[in-house]
Design a protein around this motif. Structure first.
Motif, PDB file in Angstrom:
ATOM      1  N   CYS A 280     -19.456   7.603  15.647  1.00 31.08           N
ATOM      2  CA  CYS A 280     -20.062   6.292  15.448  1.00 31.08           C
ATOM      3  C   CYS A 280     -21.583   6.368  15.371  1.00 31.08           C
ATOM      4  O   CYS A 280     -22.235   6.929  16.246  1.00 31.08           O
ATOM      5  N   LYS A 281     -22.121   5.761  14.339  1.00 31.58           N
ATOM      6  CA  LYS A 281     -23.555   5.822  14.055  1.00 31.58           C
ATOM      7  C   LYS A 281     -24.395   5.209  15.158  1.00 31.58           C
ATOM      8  O   LYS A 281     -25.508   5.658  15.434  1.00 31.58           O
ATOM      9  N   ASP A 282     -23.871   4.170  15.816  1.00 28.20           N
ATOM     10  CA  ASP A 282     -24.662   3.465  16.817  1.00 28.20           C
ATOM     11  C   ASP A 282     -24.537   4.055  18.210  1.00 28.20           C
ATOM     12  O   ASP A 282     -25.046   3.497  19.184  1.00 28.20           O
ATOM     13  N   GLN A 290     -23.562  12.751  13.556  1.00 27.15           N
ATOM     14  CA  GLN A 290     -23.231  12.241  12.223  1.00 27.15           C
ATOM     15  C   GLN A 290     -24.360  12.542  11.241  1.00 27.15           C
ATOM     16  O   GLN A 290     -24.117  12.973  10.104  1.00 27.15           O
ATOM     17  N   ASN A 339     -15.864   0.484  14.356  1.00 23.12           N
ATOM     18  CA  ASN A 339     -16.036  -0.254  13.110  1.00 23.12           C
ATOM     19  C   ASN A 339     -16.213   0.737  11.963  1.00 23.12           C
ATOM     20  O   ASN A 339     -16.114   1.948  12.162  1.00 23.12           O
ATOM     21  N   ASN A 340     -16.485   0.236  10.782  1.00 24.15           N
ATOM     22  CA  ASN A 340     -16.529   1.107   9.608  1.00 24.15           C
ATOM     23  C   ASN A 340     -17.777   1.973   9.523  1.00 24.15           C
ATOM     24  O   ASN A 340     -17.884   2.819   8.631  1.00 24.15           O
ATOM     25  N   ASP A 341     -18.718   1.803  10.463  1.00 23.89           N
ATOM     26  CA  ASP A 341     -19.846   2.723  10.548  1.00 23.89           C
ATOM     27  C   ASP A 341     -19.470   3.995  11.290  1.00 23.89           C
ATOM     28  O   ASP A 341     -20.268   4.933  11.361  1.00 23.89           O
ATOM     29  N   CYS A 342     -18.284   4.018  11.854  1.00 26.73           N
ATOM     30  CA  CYS A 342     -17.761   5.210  12.529  1.00 26.73           C
ATOM     31  C   CYS A 342     -17.006   6.042  11.492  1.00 26.73           C
ATOM     32  O   CYS A 342     -16.081   5.542  10.848  1.00 26.73           O
TER      33      CYS A 342
END
Length: 469
Positions: A280-282, A290, A339-342
């Motif tokens: 996950c980006k966050d 990533q 979410n889709n940022d993962c």
């Protein structure tokens, strides 16, 4: 999803493992008193991201050392350092020193302590098809589905094309693989992501997965056993799976950089990067990893290497990520919302060909991941006959088995269009795939059109078109 697509744990008959997004926490230091040194923590590996210039990377390396770390490998070309430390505060300290401003982000690559120990190592003519069938070629329904049997009437591929089998190792003594094996360009990356070119280091030790994948790509046309999709090209083993079945970020980065540096036209990745199925980006650690992995694969693409990856075996909608219940898989899994940022890496990275799996009946394999605008193409992955270590043959199932079919087709494309780079190969694979509609019996998970949908992407990969156009 099996860890190699597990390889993906290996997509075929190995135990499945998935990955989840949580912070990789460092242990808190214990202090004996005001003047005591902090107690050493577990040995951990990290990625440290910096600006991609020699000067900035060298200063970031100094920051690693100042924080009590060791530089294992350094990729100045895209600004990523793989470091190791027992300092439980390494992530803070590496940014706090005089060179800390050079560090853009830092993240641990796993949640469990390093198991492989400290440090690292010091480390042309086309083959034309013949009318003679190999003994078990008639059992290869998968080659008929992708029209490889027809493509072989045009070419078996060029010896100038080298394909990387980034996996658990390849048995180069297998009679169907030995004729096409390139030992000089083979490597192991499972010692902290440091290349090991010791003779045989790239062979399998605990897994048959990589050998099975290699046979699908390029088992030789030699009157023995089976025939691969591209039986005239060369293959190299790039070992990125350790004896426990894990593919950590530093292994995958080492493998893709090695492949690009050794002019591999296509690489196959039938795995996801551990210990998270979705990075996950966050999340601090996961975001840094990533970014490091993204840089490595983007650099390899720019060098001329196309990456093909398995979509995964969790029957999961990659276009609608909501939960991950199985990560991290190297310690204690903690269910989480995502979410889709993962991203499932490397399959969801830009420029990587994502391959879903089909059955003999040209249906989506029950285990295959899917997702609208996530799947590029599909290929056979259920009950695939291929090579196994020790001169044997056997059936395996998984998107791990689908991906090498597309890798082989890309190798045929490169053979007939040697001037094409990764982006041309990517577009051609999508353009020339055979449109495949959603099931006649409505399935709400299959969305999109016949030309491009969530189960099959652009369609079933087509080897005949690859060599005719």
């Amino acid at each position: 999803m099996s860890r190699f697509s597990r390889p993906r744990r290996l997509a075929a008959g190995l135990s499945a493992a998935a990955l989840a997004c949580m912070s990789l926490g460092a242990a808190t230091s214990a202090h004996a008193g005001p003047s005591a040194e902090p107690a050493a923590g577990p040995l951990m590996n990290y990625v440290v991201n910096a600006k991609a210039t020699p000067g900035h990377v060298r200063k970031a390396e100094d920051a690693v050392r100042d924080a009590g770390g060791t530089v294992l490998t350094s990729y100045q070309q895209f600004g990523v350092i793989v470091a190791q430390s027992t300092n439980p505060d390494f992530r803070t300290d590496v940014r706090a020193g005089k060179n800390g401003r050079e560090v853009q982000s830092v993240g641990a690559t796993r949640t469990a302590a390093v198991s492989e120990g400290a440090g690292g190592l010091n480390a042309t003519d086309e083959a034309q098809a013949t009318p003679v069938l190999d003994p078990r070629e008639g059992e290869q329904w998968d080659m008929v589905q992708i029209k490889a049997d027809q493509a072989h009437q045009v070419t078996d591929g060029s010896r100038n094309v080298l394909v990387g089998i980034n996996d658990s190792g390849v048995d180069d003594t297998h009679p169907d693989l030995a004729p096409n094996f390139d030992a000089r360009d083979s490597v192991s990356c499972v010692n902290n992501g440091v290349p090991d070119t010791t003779a045989g280091a790239w062979r399998p030790t605990t897994s048959s997965h990589g050998t099975h994948v290699a046979g699908t790509v390029a088992a030789a046309r030699n009157g023995v056993g089976i025939v691969g999709v591209a039986p005239g090209v060369r293959i190299a083993s790039v070992k990125v799976v350790n004896d426990a079945g894990f593919i950590y970020p530093e292994y995958s980065i080492c493998g893709i950089v090695w492949a690009a540096e050794h002019r591999m036209a296509v690489t196959n990745h039938s795995y996801f990067i551990d210990p998270f199925e979705f990075w996950c980006k966050d999340n601090g650690d996961q975001g840094a990893v990533q970014e490091a992995v993204r840089r490595a694969y983007a650099w390899a693409t720019d060098q001329g290497t196309l990456s093909v990856a398995a979509a995964g075996n969790s029957n999961y909608d990659l276009s609608n990520k909501t939960t991950d219940n199985n990560s991290p898989n190297d310690s204690t899994a903690v269910p989480r919302t995502i979410n889709n940022d993962c991203l499932d890496m490397p399959t969801e990275l830009p420029g990587v060909i994502t391959v879903a799996s089909t059955t003999r009946a040209v249906a989506k394999s029950s285990f295959s991941n899917f997702g609208l605008h996530k799947i590029d193409v599909a290929a056979p992955g259920s009950s695939i006959l291929s090579t196994l270590p020790g001169g044997r043959y056997g059936l395996m199932s998984g998107t791990s088995m689908a991906s090498p079919h597309v890798t082989g087709i890309a190798a045929l494309m490169k053979s007939t269009h040697p001037w094409w780079g990764p982006r041309e190969l990517e577009r051609a694979l999508q353009r020339e795939a055979d449109d495949t509609a959603c099931p006649a019996t409505p399935d709400a998970r299959c969305t999109g059109t016949t030309a491009n949908n969530s189960f099959f992407g652009e369609g079933i990969a087509d080897a005949l078109d690859a060599v005719q156009r």
